[in-house]
Structures are given as structure tokens and as C-alpha cells.
Design a protein around this motif. Structure first.
Motif, short mmCIF file in Angstrom:
data_model
loop_
_atom_site.label_atom_id
_atom_site.label_comp_id
_atom_site.label_asym_id
_atom_site.label_seq_id
_atom_site.Cartn_x
_atom_site.Cartn_y
_atom_site.Cartn_z
N SER A 136 0.82 -1.21 0.00
CA SER A 136 0.00 0.00 0.00
C SER A 136 0.85 1.26 0.00
O SER A 136 0.46 2.27 -0.59
CB SER A 136 -0.92 0.00 1.23
N HIS A 137 2.01 1.20 0.64
CA HIS A 137 2.85 2.39 0.75
C HIS A 137 3.37 2.83 -0.62
O HIS A 137 3.30 4.00 -0.98
CB HIS A 137 4.02 2.10 1.70
N ASP A 138 3.89 1.86 -1.38
CA ASP A 138 4.49 2.19 -2.68
C ASP A 138 3.55 1.91 -3.85
O ASP A 138 3.92 2.13 -5.01
CB ASP A 138 5.78 1.39 -2.88
N LYS A 139 2.35 1.40 -3.54
CA LYS A 139 1.36 1.05 -4.57
C LYS A 139 1.95 0.10 -5.61
O LYS A 139 1.98 0.37 -6.81
CB LYS A 139 0.81 2.32 -5.22
N LEU A 140 2.40 -1.04 -5.10
CA LEU A 140 2.99 -2.10 -5.92
C LEU A 140 2.30 -3.42 -5.62
O LEU A 140 1.72 -3.60 -4.54
CB LEU A 140 4.49 -2.23 -5.64
N ILE A 141 2.36 -4.35 -6.56
CA ILE A 141 1.81 -5.70 -6.36
C ILE A 141 2.91 -6.72 -6.57
O ILE A 141 3.68 -6.64 -7.54
CB ILE A 141 0.67 -6.04 -7.35
N HIS A 142 2.97 -7.68 -5.66
CA HIS A 142 3.86 -8.82 -5.81
C HIS A 142 3.07 -9.92 -6.52
O HIS A 142 2.06 -10.40 -6.01
CB HIS A 142 4.34 -9.31 -4.44
N VAL A 143 3.51 -10.29 -7.73
CA VAL A 143 2.76 -11.23 -8.58
C VAL A 143 3.54 -12.52 -8.76
O VAL A 143 4.76 -12.49 -8.98
CB VAL A 143 2.49 -10.59 -9.97
N ILE A 144 2.85 -13.65 -8.64
CA ILE A 144 3.44 -14.95 -8.96
C ILE A 144 2.90 -15.37 -10.32
O ILE A 144 1.72 -15.66 -10.48
CB ILE A 144 3.10 -16.03 -7.91
N GLY A 145 3.79 -15.41 -11.33
CA GLY A 145 3.37 -15.69 -12.69
C GLY A 145 3.63 -17.12 -13.11
O GLY A 145 3.73 -18.02 -12.28
N LYS A 146 3.76 -17.33 -14.42
CA LYS A 146 4.00 -18.66 -14.96
C LYS A 146 5.32 -19.22 -14.43
O LYS A 146 6.30 -18.49 -14.29
CB LYS A 146 4.04 -18.62 -16.49
#
Length: 300
Positions: A164-174
Motif C-alpha cells: 500500500s505504501h508504494d502502490k505495488l503488487i507482488h505477482v506470482i506468474g507462470k
């Protein structure tokens, strides 16, 4: 052979591969095992290059499998035989020399900015229940387009994945590869509008970002149905689907920045050749603009 495959898949589980990936690998190996049984081969060490060639030819010519599907099976075989070599269960790798010539890749269909705005900026429903669903759906669509997520990545998001602080998402992809992507202003606002509604639907301590009214993690099929529903509500004639928003994200970012490597990172593509398809899309758009605008470009 079955025991060795189970051992390999168990190791992948320990390495935190997704359950869906494990199931896909297991299913992909079943036709190969049936082929080996028919050929009376019961030991991985007895498999030769010719056996692999015969199997791939069977899948393409006799079984009429799409090359992209056979390529996936070959990729699974490569990983399996690499593990067998590494653990000294076999002494030669019969898969190494094999490649499948890819068919020409079709350019994905895109929609213009006006059509996307027509979808994303449509009026909220008057019905309170439908309004809540729309606010959830809008947050999903804004993330698909604003962050370039795959639909599987979207439904797999957990609250802990959002910075929320940096407005980023940690994504687990293929392939369980992780990446960090930004959340755009519109997507962030849509999330803030949805999250209080999520709290009212929550029945258990689910960590899923996007849930149904029953409090369960939403499915990819539901996302597909919801985007079709809202496209119809917005009077959009084109067929809308979740991956289309990812295509638009990539094309629009590349068109605005020209940074192919950056787009590759944002999309989570392992091979930049996969990303290069969007350069063709951009050029196709420019060519169309040229043909429509230049007085000497028009031909009878």
C-alpha cells in the motif's frame, strides 16, 4: 517410471510450484506413458531419441494436436529428463536435440482507448447488490489493464501481495516466477472502493483479494463471465475477455515508451521474443494510420 515421476512432482511441490502446475505436468505426461507402454518400454534409460521423435510425430500427425500443445508436452519432458539426469537415474538425455518449429503467431486483437473507457467508466448500476458487484469487477478490470496481469495472477492475489505504501503488487506468474508491478492511479482508487465491500462478504479468514459474495476466492471463469456481462451492459460490440486487457496494457505501454525490455519485465515474459509481438501490433497500427492519412498511400 511412475514412481520416478511421482518423486519428481513431489520435489516440485516442495519447491513451491503451484498445485495447478503440478496437475498440468502430471496430465501432460499421461499420453507419453501410454505411448511407452504400447512400445513395451518400462525403463526411462531405454528411451532413445527415435522414441521421442516417434512420440512427437504421433502427437502432431496422428493425434492432430496443436503445435503449441505439443511444445508444452516437450517442455515438460525436458524438465523431467533433466531431473532424471541430475539424479543419475538415466545416463543419456534423449530429449535434448528435439525442437518443434512454431507456427506463425497470430497477432492478438486489440481495442482502442475509447472502447476501454466505455467499459471502465460506465455508470454504476442502480441496484445496490449489482453496484457492489460492479465495484469489485471494476477493480479487477482496472488491474488487468492497469498492471498487465494474467487472469490467473489476478485471482491468485492475496492481500499480503499489495504494497500500500508504494502502490505495488507482488505477482506470482507462470513457472512460479515472481515479479513486482505498479498499481496505477485508477486501479488504486478502484481497489479502495472495493475493499470495504470485500469485508462485508468475508465469511472466513480468506486472504484472497477478490472474492465472491459467498466469501470464496473468485475463479478465472467468473472473471471471464463478468467482463462479458459488463461489455454487454456498456453496449460494446467487440468480444471482451480478460487477456485482451493485458494485450492492450502491453501495446499501449510500448507505444508510449518504446521500452521493449521494460514491457517484458512488466509482463513477466521469460523470452523477449514473446514480447516482440507487441512491436508488430504497434507497427500495424502506425501503418493503418499512414494508409488512412497520407495522400500518396492510397491505392485502388
Amino acid at each position: 517410471m511412475i514412481n520416478l515421476i511421482e518423486q519428481w512432482l513431489h520435489e516440485l511441490t516442495v519447491q513451491h510450484y503451484k498445485a495447478t502446475t503440478i496437475r498440468t505436468y502430471h496430465q501432460s505426461l499421461q499420453p507419453f506413458l501410454a505411448f511407452l507402454q504400447h512400445a513395451n518400454i518400462h525403463d526411462f534409460d531405454k528411451i532413445t531419441r527415435q522414441h521421442i521423435s516417434d512420440y512427437l510425430a504421433k502427437r502432431i500427425d496422428k493425434d492432430k494436436m496443436a503445435k503449441v500443445s505439443v511444445q508444452h508436452e516437450l517442455t515438460v519432458l525436458r524438465q523431467l529428463f533433466h531431473w532424471l539426469i541430475k539424479n543419475e537415474f538415466i545416463h543419456q538425455n534423449p530429449v535434448l536435440a528435439h525442437k518443434i518449429k512454431r507456427s506463425a503467431r497470430n497477432l492478438p486483437t486489440l481495442v482502442d482507448i475509447d472502447t476501454l473507457n466505455q467499459l471502465l467508466e460506465q455508470a454504476e448500476p442502480d441496484n445496490a447488490k449489482q453496484r457492489q458487484l460492479w465495484l469489485r469487477d471494476k477493480a479487477m478490470f482496472e488491474l488487468l489493464y492497469g498492471s498487465g496481469l494474467r487472469v490467473s495472477e489476478l485471482v491468485g492475489l492475496n492481500l499480503s501481495d499489495i504494497n500500500s505504501h508504494d502502490k505495488l503488487i507482488h505477482v506470482i506468474g507462470k513457472g512460479d516466477k515472481a515479479r513486482i508491478v505498479p498499481i496505477g492511479r485508477k486501479a488504486w482508487q478502484a481497489l479502495q472502493n472495493y475493499l470495504p465491500i470485500r469485508q462485508t462478504w468475508l465469511k472466513t479468514s480468506s486472504s484472497a483479494v477478490f472474492i465472491s459474495q459467498k466469501g470464496e476466492r473468485i475463479s478465472t471463469r467468473t472473471v471471464e463471465l463478468r467482463i462479458k456481462h459488463h461489455a454487454k451492459r456498456a453496449n460494446i460490440p467487440q468480444t471482451m475477455y480478460p487477456h485482451l486487457l493485458r494485450h492492450c496494457f502491453a501495446s499501449h505501454i510500448l507505444s508510449g515508451s518504446g521500452d521493449l525490455r521494460g514491457v517484458q519485465e512488466l509482463l513477466g515474459h521469460e523470452d523477449i521474443s514473446t514480447t516482440q509481438i507487441y512491436t508488430h501490433l504497434d507497427f500495424a497500427h502506425l501503418s493503418k494510420v499512414y494508409d488512412n492519412a497520407h495522400p500518396r498511400s492510397r491505392r485502388s
